[in-house]
Scaffold this motif. Structure first.
Motif, mmCIF file in Angstrom:
data_model
loop_
_atom_site.group_PDB
_atom_site.id
_atom_site.type_symbol
_atom_site.label_atom_id
_atom_site.label_comp_id
_atom_site.label_asym_id
_atom_site.label_seq_id
_atom_site.Cartn_x
_atom_site.Cartn_y
_atom_site.Cartn_z
ATOM 1 N N UNK A 38 -15.909 19.804 29.403
ATOM 2 C CA UNK A 38 -15.624 18.369 29.338
ATOM 3 C C UNK A 38 -16.951 17.619 29.343
ATOM 4 N N UNK A 39 -16.906 16.313 29.066
ATOM 5 C CA UNK A 39 -18.099 15.478 29.159
ATOM 6 C C UNK A 39 -18.572 15.424 30.608
ATOM 7 N N UNK A 72 -22.754 10.052 30.055
ATOM 8 C CA UNK A 72 -22.949 9.405 28.767
ATOM 9 C C UNK A 72 -23.987 10.089 27.903
ATOM 10 N N UNK A 73 -24.512 11.219 28.353
ATOM 11 C CA UNK A 73 -25.562 11.930 27.617
ATOM 12 C C UNK A 73 -24.995 12.809 26.511
#
Length: 568
Positions: A521-522, A526-527
């Protein structure tokens, strides 16, 4: 529910578990019997020390010691026990816990005290999962059989029982069944080293005296699962409500609260250890009242929930639950705060407002109803009517939009008619709880119901009514949880799902179990980086299906409490 902590010291051996209640009877005759039966293993001079020990006059002189000298009393009672025996001397203890969460917390307190006295802990015996009280009896008989088969060349095995079965069943446990060597009530854990030392002589040792002030405020419990993402912090002990069905006031005593400072110290310690969720724990948690400092005693008393009453007079002064909740939520903004088990009478507006305003206080409340019939509620001495309870539910939902509600219900209480039962069914349908705890009524000695009421609902009727309540609860909980399908839930990851190694599980803000695939997942920064969820992470999960007990969904990304609150 009934429960106890069972323990087993091995090596020079010992086992235990417990009930709360009546105290140890150690008079001159008891000293003489102990002296006559003393044997070897470094206790040759035990009889001499025992004869020089405290007399009946000593006990009378030290009866009801003031609070500031209470902890010195054990030291005064120990001259007849050699310090080498009083210390654990690296003997091993095995602990098993049954029943409610308060018993789990008691186990952590008892282990903290024994660890300080030099005991080691072993995890070798198999765990048992059954109804608490019957499991304890079965386990005691199993352990007694092991004890009888132990070779004389081995160190003797001692069996003990700690916790809230002691007061009610101490005579049966100690004398009729003769299954244990040690009995310690929930207010006697500081006395465990002495009780163990006495048991080493082959004598039974018991202390089930209840206290008006023991809170173990200076004992930081040793967490039994050091890598856990959540923990319980006991903030008070005992209960003053005296509901007619409840044994708690007789097994755990009157209400007394820990000092605020010691609670916040424990919460801070857990935060430093990486714990991400703390549940403030008490028999009547939201009636917390800290009077440990003189300046606290002039604080104004909050009112009860509208339409609620108590059998006791209002208690003046002291820092109240809203103040504690406020301070606990400030310790770590990334730590969730829950509390259980409350009484619906103690929900003033400031508590509800605080739950709504703080992003790290879970929007989940436990509102034990017990029955939907005002007539039965009066017999239970609950201090409210059906109408007052429903008014509180509406006020809670108006104050905390989206709140998750849980409750307790008893099927087949004394005198419950079919109409009373149907009123409980209709309450379940009207409120639509997310989580429920439902039980058939079981009479307990010493309660008001035992002395004043008749347990007149047949067992088969209780079972049928309980099954109907469970069925209705599940039906309505499925609908309540189904409203979350398609929405994102903030979930604290606990670890792998029990059913599949390819899935993770955790709980959302409403304390509902959420299961989701263990996928990348992320990372939430925000990278664009991807990570896998770890226990202790907060993640967003989009719900794809729901049942009465579980939500299922897909992982979206890692997040934080603050970020999640900002996007609500």
């Amino acid at each position: 529910p009934p429960g106890a902590a069972l323990g087993v010291p091995r090596g020079r051996g010992l086992l235990w578990g417990s009930p709360p209640g009546a105290g140890a009877a150690w008079g001159p005759l008891s000293w003489r019997r102990a002296r006559l039966s003393t044997r070897g293993r470094g206790l040759e001079d035990f009889g001499t020390r025992l004869a020089a020990g405290p007399t009946l006059r000593h006990f009378l002189r030290n009866a009801s010691p003031p609070q500031e000298t209470r902890h010195q009393l054990v030291e005064e009672l120990e001259p007849y026990v050699p310090s080498s025996i009083l210390e654990g001397a690296r003997r091993k203890v095995y602990l098993e816990t049954y029943g409610c969460q308060m018993n789990v917390n008691d186990t952590e307190i008892a282990w903290a005290i024994l660890q300080k006295s030099g005991y080691l802990r072993t995890h070798r015996l198999e765990e048992v999962w059954e109804k608490a009280e019957q499991a304890i009896w079965n386990r005691l008989r199993h352990l007694t059989a092991l004890k009888s088969k132990r070779l004389r060349s081995q160190a003797p095995l001692r069996i003990g029982i700690l916790g809230c079965m002691a007061e009610r069943l101490k005579e049966e446990i100690l004398h009729k069944e003769k299954l244990v060597d040690i009995v310690a009530g929930p207010d006697a854990y500081r006395d465990l080293p002495r009780l163990l030392a006495v048991a080493e002589s082959g004598q039974q040792a018991a202390n089930v005296l209840l206290s008006l002030d023991e809170t173990y405020a200076d004992v930081l419990p040793v967490q039994t699962s050091p890598d856990a993402t959540s923990a319980f912090v006991s903030i008070m002990r005992g209960c003053d409500n005296m509901c007619s069905y409840c044994i708690v006031p007789f097994t755990r005593g009157r209400e007394r609260s820990r000092p605020l400072a010691s609670i916040l110290q424990e919460v801070k310690m857990l935060s430093d250890q990486g714990v991400k969720e703390v549940t403030l724990l008490g028999q009547n948690v939201n009636s917390f009242r800290d009077t440990s400092e003189v300046q606290f005693r002039s604080a104004a008393a909050p009112g009860l929930s509208r339409g609620f009453s108590t059998i006791y007079r209002a208690k003046e002064g002291g820092l109240r639950f809203a103040h504690l909740l406020d301070q606990a939520s400030r310790v770590d903004p990334e730590m969730r705060i829950r509390f259980t088990s409350p009484h619906p009478k103690d929900f003033p507006d400031e508590v509800l407002q605080l739950v709504q305003d703080r992003h790290n206080i879970c929007k989940q409340l436990h509102l034990p109803a017990q029955s939907g019939s005002s007539r039965v509620l009066e017999a239970m001495r609950r201090g409210y009517t059906r109408e007052a309870y429903l008014e509180l539910v509406q006020r809670v939902r108006d104050s905390i939009p989206g709140v998750s509600l849980s409750s307790d219900f008893i099927a087949g209480f004394c005198g419950e008619t079919e109409d009373d039962h149907q009123q409980t069914v209709s309450l379940l349908r009207q409120v639509r709880y997310n989580v429920g705890f439902l039980f058939a009524y079981s009479m307990r000695q010493k309660t008001r119901a035992y002395h004043r009421l008749q347990d007149d609902v047949p067992a088969e009727v209780k079972r049928r009514r309980l099954e109907e309540l469970i069925s209705v609860f599940r039906e309505e909980a499925s609908r309540a949880n189904g409203a979350m399908v398609g929405r994102s839930q903030l979930v604290l990851v606990e670890g792998p799902s029990k059913r599949s190694a390819a899935e993770l599980c955790g709980r959302n803000d409403g304390n509902i179990r959420v299961v989701f695939p263990d996928t990348e997942m992320e990372d939430g920064t925000g990278s664009g980086a991807v990570v896998r969820a770890q226990p202790g992470d907060y993640v967003l999960v989009k719900v794809t299906s729901a049942s009465s007990q579980t939500l299922k969904g897909v992982l979206l990304r890692r997040t934080s409490l603050r970020e999640s609150a900002a996007h609500r």
